[in-house]
Design a protein around this motif. Sequence first.
Motif, PDB file in Angstrom:
ATOM      1  N   VAL A   1      -7.448  26.282 -53.570  1.00  0.00           N
ATOM      2  CA  VAL A   1      -6.114  26.372 -54.161  1.00  0.00           C
ATOM      3  C   VAL A   1      -5.915  27.760 -54.739  1.00  0.00           C
ATOM      4  O   VAL A   1      -6.802  28.331 -55.370  1.00  0.00           O
ATOM      5  N   ASP A   2      -4.719  28.317 -54.531  1.00  0.00           N
ATOM      6  CA  ASP A   2      -4.399  29.650 -55.042  1.00  0.00           C
ATOM      7  C   ASP A   2      -4.426  29.661 -56.560  1.00  0.00           C
ATOM      8  O   ASP A   2      -3.976  28.716 -57.219  1.00  0.00           O
ATOM      9  N   GLY A   3      -4.917  30.766 -57.098  1.00  0.00           N
ATOM     10  CA  GLY A   3      -4.845  30.963 -58.534  1.00  0.00           C
ATOM     11  C   GLY A   3      -5.838  30.163 -59.336  1.00  0.00           C
ATOM     12  O   GLY A   3      -5.759  30.134 -60.567  1.00  0.00           O
ATOM     13  N   SER A   4      -6.779  29.483 -58.683  1.00  0.00           N
ATOM     14  CA  SER A   4      -7.746  28.685 -59.427  1.00  0.00           C
ATOM     15  C   SER A   4      -9.012  29.499 -59.663  1.00  0.00           C
ATOM     16  O   SER A   4      -9.075  30.298 -60.585  1.00  0.00           O
ATOM     17  N   LEU A   5     -10.016  29.337 -58.834  1.00  0.00           N
ATOM     18  CA  LEU A   5     -11.266  30.050 -59.010  1.00  0.00           C
ATOM     19  C   LEU A   5     -11.429  31.132 -57.947  1.00  0.00           C
ATOM     20  O   LEU A   5     -10.929  31.007 -56.832  1.00  0.00           O
ATOM     21  N   THR A   6     -12.139  32.183 -58.306  1.00  0.00           N
ATOM     22  CA  THR A   6     -12.396  33.262 -57.365  1.00  0.00           C
ATOM     23  C   THR A   6     -13.570  32.886 -56.458  1.00  0.00           C
ATOM     24  O   THR A   6     -14.327  31.952 -56.744  1.00  0.00           O
ATOM     25  N   VAL A   7     -13.713  33.635 -55.376  1.00  0.00           N
ATOM     26  CA  VAL A   7     -14.824  33.393 -54.445  1.00  0.00           C
ATOM     27  C   VAL A   7     -16.177  33.553 -55.146  1.00  0.00           C
ATOM     28  O   VAL A   7     -17.065  32.696 -54.977  1.00  0.00           O
ATOM     29  N   PRO A   8     -16.375  34.597 -55.963  1.00  0.00           N
ATOM     30  CA  PRO A   8     -17.666  34.690 -56.675  1.00  0.00           C
ATOM     31  C   PRO A   8     -17.913  33.499 -57.603  1.00  0.00           C
ATOM     32  O   PRO A   8     -19.056  33.033 -57.725  1.00  0.00           O
ATOM     33  N   GLU A   9     -16.861  32.998 -58.241  1.00  0.00           N
ATOM     34  CA  GLU A   9     -17.032  31.842 -59.122  1.00  0.00           C
ATOM     35  C   GLU A   9     -17.429  30.599 -58.333  1.00  0.00           C
ATOM     36  O   GLU A   9     -18.289  29.821 -58.769  1.00  0.00           O
ATOM     37  N   ILE A  10     -16.801  30.400 -57.183  1.00  0.00           N
ATOM     38  CA  ILE A  10     -17.164  29.262 -56.329  1.00  0.00           C
ATOM     39  C   ILE A  10     -18.614  29.374 -55.879  1.00  0.00           C
ATOM     40  O   ILE A  10     -19.375  28.391 -55.900  1.00  0.00           O
TER      41      ILE A  10
ATOM     42  N   LEU B   1     -10.120  17.771 -56.437  1.00  0.00           N
ATOM     43  CA  LEU B   1     -10.577  19.164 -56.448  1.00  0.00           C
ATOM     44  C   LEU B   1      -9.408  20.127 -56.339  1.00  0.00           C
ATOM     45  O   LEU B   1      -9.346  20.984 -55.453  1.00  0.00           O
ATOM     46  N   GLY B   2      -8.466  19.977 -57.262  1.00  0.00           N
ATOM     47  CA  GLY B   2      -7.315  20.874 -57.322  1.00  0.00           C
ATOM     48  C   GLY B   2      -7.328  21.678 -58.605  1.00  0.00           C
ATOM     49  O   GLY B   2      -8.379  21.971 -59.169  1.00  0.00           O
ATOM     50  N   HIS B   3      -6.153  22.011 -59.085  1.00  0.00           N
ATOM     51  CA  HIS B   3      -6.029  22.851 -60.276  1.00  0.00           C
ATOM     52  C   HIS B   3      -6.580  22.181 -61.531  1.00  0.00           C
ATOM     53  O   HIS B   3      -7.017  22.865 -62.461  1.00  0.00           O
ATOM     54  N   HIS B   4      -6.559  20.853 -61.577  1.00  0.00           N
ATOM     55  CA  HIS B   4      -7.096  20.159 -62.743  1.00  0.00           C
ATOM     56  C   HIS B   4      -8.616  20.028 -62.663  1.00  0.00           C
ATOM     57  O   HIS B   4      -9.321  20.225 -63.659  1.00  0.00           O
ATOM     58  N   GLY B   5      -9.116  19.700 -61.473  1.00  0.00           N
ATOM     59  CA  GLY B   5     -10.525  19.370 -61.354  1.00  0.00           C
ATOM     60  C   GLY B   5     -11.471  20.545 -61.240  1.00  0.00           C
ATOM     61  O   GLY B   5     -12.583  20.515 -61.782  1.00  0.00           O
ATOM     62  N   LEU B   6     -11.058  21.602 -60.541  1.00  0.00           N
ATOM     63  CA  LEU B   6     -11.978  22.707 -60.293  1.00  0.00           C
ATOM     64  C   LEU B   6     -12.463  23.400 -61.568  1.00  0.00           C
ATOM     65  O   LEU B   6     -13.658  23.679 -61.701  1.00  0.00           O
ATOM     66  N   PRO B   7     -11.581  23.713 -62.535  1.00  0.00           N
ATOM     67  CA  PRO B   7     -12.086  24.357 -63.756  1.00  0.00           C
ATOM     68  C   PRO B   7     -13.065  23.474 -64.518  1.00  0.00           C
ATOM     69  O   PRO B   7     -14.025  23.975 -65.111  1.00  0.00           O
ATOM     70  N   LEU B   8     -12.842  22.150 -64.514  1.00  0.00           N
ATOM     71  CA  LEU B   8     -13.788  21.246 -65.158  1.00  0.00           C
ATOM     72  C   LEU B   8     -15.133  21.280 -64.441  1.00  0.00           C
ATOM     73  O   LEU B   8     -16.196  21.356 -65.083  1.00  0.00           O
ATOM     74  N   ALA B   9     -15.105  21.224 -63.119  1.00  0.00           N
ATOM     75  CA  ALA B   9     -16.346  21.278 -62.358  1.00  0.00           C
ATOM     76  C   ALA B   9     -17.084  22.591 -62.600  1.00  0.00           C
ATOM     77  O   ALA B   9     -18.318  22.619 -62.703  1.00  0.00           O
ATOM     78  N   GLN B  10     -16.336  23.675 -62.701  1.00  0.00           N
ATOM     79  CA  GLN B  10     -16.948  24.969 -62.975  1.00  0.00           C
ATOM     80  C   GLN B  10     -17.626  24.977 -64.345  1.00  0.00           C
ATOM     81  O   GLN B  10     -18.774  25.422 -64.488  1.00  0.00           O
ATOM     82  N   ALA B  11     -16.916  24.475 -65.371  1.00  0.00           N
ATOM     83  CA  ALA B  11     -17.472  24.461 -66.723  1.00  0.00           C
ATOM     84  C   ALA B  11     -18.708  23.566 -66.800  1.00  0.00           C
ATOM     85  O   ALA B  11     -19.698  23.911 -67.454  1.00  0.00           O
ATOM     86  N   ALA B  12     -18.651  22.417 -66.135  1.00  0.00           N
ATOM     87  CA  ALA B  12     -19.783  21.493 -66.175  1.00  0.00           C
ATOM     88  C   ALA B  12     -21.007  22.081 -65.473  1.00  0.00           C
ATOM     89  O   ALA B  12     -22.136  21.988 -65.976  1.00  0.00           O
TER      90      ALA B  12
ATOM     91  N   GLY C   1      -5.662  17.526 -69.880  1.00  0.00           N
ATOM     92  CA  GLY C   1      -6.124  18.814 -69.373  1.00  0.00           C
ATOM     93  C   GLY C   1      -5.418  19.945 -70.096  1.00  0.00           C
ATOM     94  O   GLY C   1      -4.210  19.904 -70.314  1.00  0.00           O
ATOM     95  N   ARG C   2      -6.180  20.939 -70.487  1.00  0.00           N
ATOM     96  CA  ARG C   2      -5.616  22.114 -71.158  1.00  0.00           C
ATOM     97  C   ARG C   2      -6.154  23.352 -70.457  1.00  0.00           C
ATOM     98  O   ARG C   2      -7.275  23.781 -70.708  1.00  0.00           O
ATOM     99  N   LEU C   3      -5.340  23.929 -69.589  1.00  0.00           N
ATOM    100  CA  LEU C   3      -5.773  25.081 -68.816  1.00  0.00           C
ATOM    101  C   LEU C   3      -4.779  26.217 -68.979  1.00  0.00           C
ATOM    102  O   LEU C   3      -3.564  25.999 -69.038  1.00  0.00           O
ATOM    103  N   ASP C   4      -5.301  27.430 -69.055  1.00  0.00           N
ATOM    104  CA  ASP C   4      -4.472  28.632 -69.077  1.00  0.00           C
ATOM    105  C   ASP C   4      -4.992  29.541 -67.978  1.00  0.00           C
ATOM    106  O   ASP C   4      -5.795  30.439 -68.234  1.00  0.00           O
ATOM    107  N   PRO C   5      -4.559  29.298 -66.718  1.00  0.00           N
ATOM    108  CA  PRO C   5      -5.134  30.032 -65.580  1.00  0.00           C
ATOM    109  C   PRO C   5      -5.048  31.538 -65.763  1.00  0.00           C
ATOM    110  O   PRO C   5      -4.011  32.075 -66.152  1.00  0.00           O
ATOM    111  N   GLY C   6      -6.154  32.205 -65.484  1.00  0.00           N
ATOM    112  CA  GLY C   6      -6.181  33.658 -65.559  1.00  0.00           C
ATOM    113  C   GLY C   6      -6.335  34.224 -66.950  1.00  0.00           C
ATOM    114  O   GLY C   6      -6.424  35.443 -67.117  1.00  0.00           O
ATOM    115  N   SER C   7      -6.368  33.374 -67.963  1.00  0.00           N
ATOM    116  CA  SER C   7      -6.447  33.860 -69.340  1.00  0.00           C
ATOM    117  C   SER C   7      -7.822  34.449 -69.623  1.00  0.00           C
ATOM    118  O   SER C   7      -8.849  33.888 -69.239  1.00  0.00           O
TER     119      SER C   7
END
Length: 413
Positions: free
Chosen positions: A48-57, A10-21, A154-160
Amino acid sequence: MPADLAVIGLGHHGLPLAQAATAAGIDTIGYDTDPRPVAELAAGRSPVDGSLTVPEIRRMLAGGFRPTTNPAELGRVRTAVLCAPTSLGPDRTLDLTAVTDAARALAARLRPHTTVLLESPVPPGTTEGLLREVLESGSGLRAGRDFHLAYSPGRLDPGSRTHDYAGTPKVIGGLTPACTESAAAFYGRLTDKVVRARGPREAETVKLLETNFRHVNIALVNEMAVLCHELGVDLWDVIRCAETKPFGFQAFRPGPGVGGHGVPVDTVGAHRPLRLVELAGQVNERMPQYVVQRAATLLNEHGKSARGARILLLGITYKPDLPDRQGSPADEIARRLMDLGAAVSYHDPHVPDWRVRELPVPRADSLYEAAAHADLTVLLQHHRTYDLQGLSVKAQLLLDTRGATPAGAAHRL
């Protein structure tokens, strides 16, 4: 309670995937052996900093996402994606300890017909070698026969704002054609386009190429920045003109360092080293020292010494408009300035506290007042909130390492 998907790590790689799923309506659990990120997520905060915002979580939790440290949950899913972190070891090869630990946790509970996917950056051959061996020995099942196994970089562009998860093509390479199609069926629920690689080695090497491409090209423009300063040439004007070429050129821009979570890999196991990548790493690693050298020279040219000088650093994150400081050159630049005897302070709207050598760095509350008071202001990251025109008027002396200020308003890198 069974779930469709387990995201392991559940770091920078996993959280965006979990969010999308979760957003796609997939019943998702997030597993991590570290209780801290699980507790943070359960409380509605990003671990983790720079990953997901509180509303997104909070939207994820409301959508059914369940973070857990219970490995028994892994035996109840149809798809498991390993997103464990990897970093460079002392021999400059990727450390796969976390990937191995994640695979062992899954193997002990792996069921037939499960689709297992790896997204962590790994050396080519890891999926069909190390990962397959750990999963098969720990489960008694056979990859490609009893369960599906594939790799997807993994293909992520944080903040994009333009490259979201759904709009970014997903590359997949399976152990068998059936493995590839199973992976394609899963990722097809999350992204608009799935690209099938010939196999897992090819998919793993895609990540190697993409990461090294970024670092090599940044190294090129960083070297050009040093050369153009010596020649008295405006590099940013050169890049502006060069990027009008409709073929054979992609614009990269220099900076005080690189940063980010994708580490360049210049040697892959026992194979031949990638000499160009090795050299690019050396070039990029020298940039913080070059920034400090330029800062000291500018002070000297204006009758001041670095020793005792008040230096304000603006923007200490690795990417604009995010709090993520992974690999940011700001730490090294601050250390080197302190070694010269400078009094360092900082301003960053996304970072409320900063420590260097375990000591707190003073944070400026009023940007303009701090810039007017400092002997030198150094722009390390261009956050959207910075009014650089106004800043250039207030600052006694301004060094812009990002080429973001109006022409003639500051000294550029």
